[in-house]
Scaffold this active site. Structure first.
Site, PDB file in Angstrom:
ATOM      1  N   HIS A  60      -7.911  24.056  27.682  1.00  0.00           N
ATOM      2  CA  HIS A  60      -8.496  22.990  28.496  1.00  0.00           C
ATOM      3  C   HIS A  60      -7.354  22.122  28.997  1.00  0.00           C
ATOM      4  O   HIS A  60      -6.563  21.594  28.215  1.00  0.00           O
ATOM      5  CB  HIS A  60      -9.480  22.139  27.684  1.00  0.00           C
ATOM      6  CG  HIS A  60     -10.154  21.094  28.521  1.00  0.00           C
ATOM      7  ND1 HIS A  60     -11.385  21.289  29.127  1.00  0.00           N
ATOM      8  CD2 HIS A  60      -9.759  19.833  28.880  1.00  0.00           C
ATOM      9  CE1 HIS A  60     -11.711  20.213  29.805  1.00  0.00           C
ATOM     10  NE2 HIS A  60     -10.747  19.317  29.676  1.00  0.00           N
ATOM     11  N   CYS A  61      -7.271  21.971  30.301  1.00  0.00           N
ATOM     12  CA  CYS A  61      -6.170  21.228  30.912  1.00  0.00           C
ATOM     13  C   CYS A  61      -6.670  19.867  31.374  1.00  0.00           C
ATOM     14  O   CYS A  61      -7.519  19.774  32.271  1.00  0.00           O
ATOM     15  CB  CYS A  61      -5.596  22.008  32.096  1.00  0.00           C
ATOM     16  SG  CYS A  61      -4.203  21.190  32.911  1.00  0.00           S
ATOM     17  N   ILE A  62      -6.144  18.794  30.771  1.00  0.00           N
ATOM     18  CA  ILE A  62      -6.592  17.455  31.147  1.00  0.00           C
ATOM     19  C   ILE A  62      -6.108  17.072  32.545  1.00  0.00           C
ATOM     20  O   ILE A  62      -6.667  16.167  33.173  1.00  0.00           O
ATOM     21  CB  ILE A  62      -6.121  16.403  30.127  1.00  0.00           C
ATOM     22  CG1 ILE A  62      -4.582  16.375  30.044  1.00  0.00           C
ATOM     23  CG2 ILE A  62      -6.724  16.665  28.765  1.00  0.00           C
ATOM     24  CD1 ILE A  62      -4.057  15.243  29.175  1.00  0.00           C
TER      25      ILE A  62
END
Length: 308
Positions: free
Chosen positions: A157-159
């Site tokens: 998951h890439c913020i």
């Protein structure tokens, strides 16, 4: 009645941070544009001679990379990384016991079926189940505690994009990282002379204090991001060429032969497709979408040496 508290639900609050990151990315782009194009290189376009030609080349290259960077970024942000179909099931338990491969779920495409060895022995993957989503889990699928759902071939998951990186937007993420590295490297190089002359310009007052601060800040930010992105480019290139996701690194270390490693060329094609003209753009050809099941995230070929 006991109340069960799921601490991972608190991770969903990171989405708020992600929206700030999007604003930060757009702010850095705007700052770099003002420093590189408007302050430094655009004024040289009207001076004539080699300086005008070189400035024109820098400005065109800057905009070309910026378009590809922004395009790739928007595709990562807004493209669904891959959701598991409702009531997904690879093979029923009865069929596993009877050895009948015919009752594959109707949610799967025609390409998705049990694999087979050269001697005809069927390869039946183990059934996995997500207790949080109350649904089956296809191969390489993982549950994201931030998105609160399972993601097909989840990488991480890439913020920075407020989204997961999965089967259906993995290529777009890699292109975003690649073009971001090229853009920040270009900005660092073309801003370097102005940064070197920063203190001299401060004494001569050749630029306003505001413009000097913008140039200085733009150089420092682009240099920092270029160095950081270089590490990401190296890491993700290594993962890409071994057909491994970030969450599979530990699993791969325990395996003698990584079952999804098909060789560098085929590993690359499992993410970018086979059509070379589409490799550098956040697009897929219709032929690749039809012929490469891995792009949809439900079925993945495995190395014959690891089939058991």
């Amino acid at each position: 009645m006991d109340v069960v508290i799921n601490p991972f639900r608190l991770c969903s609050g990171l989405k708020v941070l992600g929206y700030f990151m999007i604003f930060l990315v757009l702010s850095i782009i705007a700052l770099s544009y003002y420093a590189v194009v408007i302050l430094i290189w655009a004024p040289h376009l009207l001076r004539g001679g080699f300086n005008s030609f070189f400035s024109f080349f820098i400005v065109i290259l800057f905009h070309y990379l910026l378009i590809l960077l922004t395009w790739s970024y928007m595709m990562v942000v807004f493209r669904d990384p891959g959701s598991v179909p409702d009531n997904w099931q690879l093979v029923s338990e009865e069929d596993l016991e009877e050895g009948n491969p015919t009752s594959i779920s109707h949610n799967l495409g025609p390409q998705t079926s049990a694999s087979a060895l050269s001697d005809g022995t069927e390869i039946r993957p183990a059934i996995r189940y997500c207790s949080q989503c109350q649904n089956g889990k296809p191969p390489r699928c993982h549950h994201c505690s931030i998105c609160q759902r399972c993601v097909l071939k989840m990488d991480h998951h890439c913020i920075w994009v407020v989204n997961c990186v999965g089967a259906r937007n993995h290529k777009f993420f890699l292109l975003f990282v690649f073009y971001a590295f090229l853009e920040t490297t270009l900005n660092t190089v073309v801003l370097l002379p102005s940064f070197v002359n920063f203190f001299e310009q401060t004494k001569k007052h050749s630029l306003s204090p505001g413009n000097l601060a913008v140039t200085f800040l733009a150089f420092v930010l682009n240099l920092a991001f270029a160095l950081s992105l270089l590490c990401f480019v190296i890491m993700h290139t290594s993962l890409l060429l071994s057909n491994t996701t970030s969450v599979e690194v530990y699993e791969k270390k325990k395996a003698v032969h990584w079952k999804y490693d098909l060789g560098r060329k085929r590993n690359f094609e499992q993410v970018f497709g086979t059509k070379k003209m589409f490799w550098f753009f956040p697009l897929f050809s219709e032929e690749d979408l039809k012929n490469i099941p891995a792009l949809h995230g439900l079925d993945f070929p495995i190395h014959s040496d690891t089939a058991v």
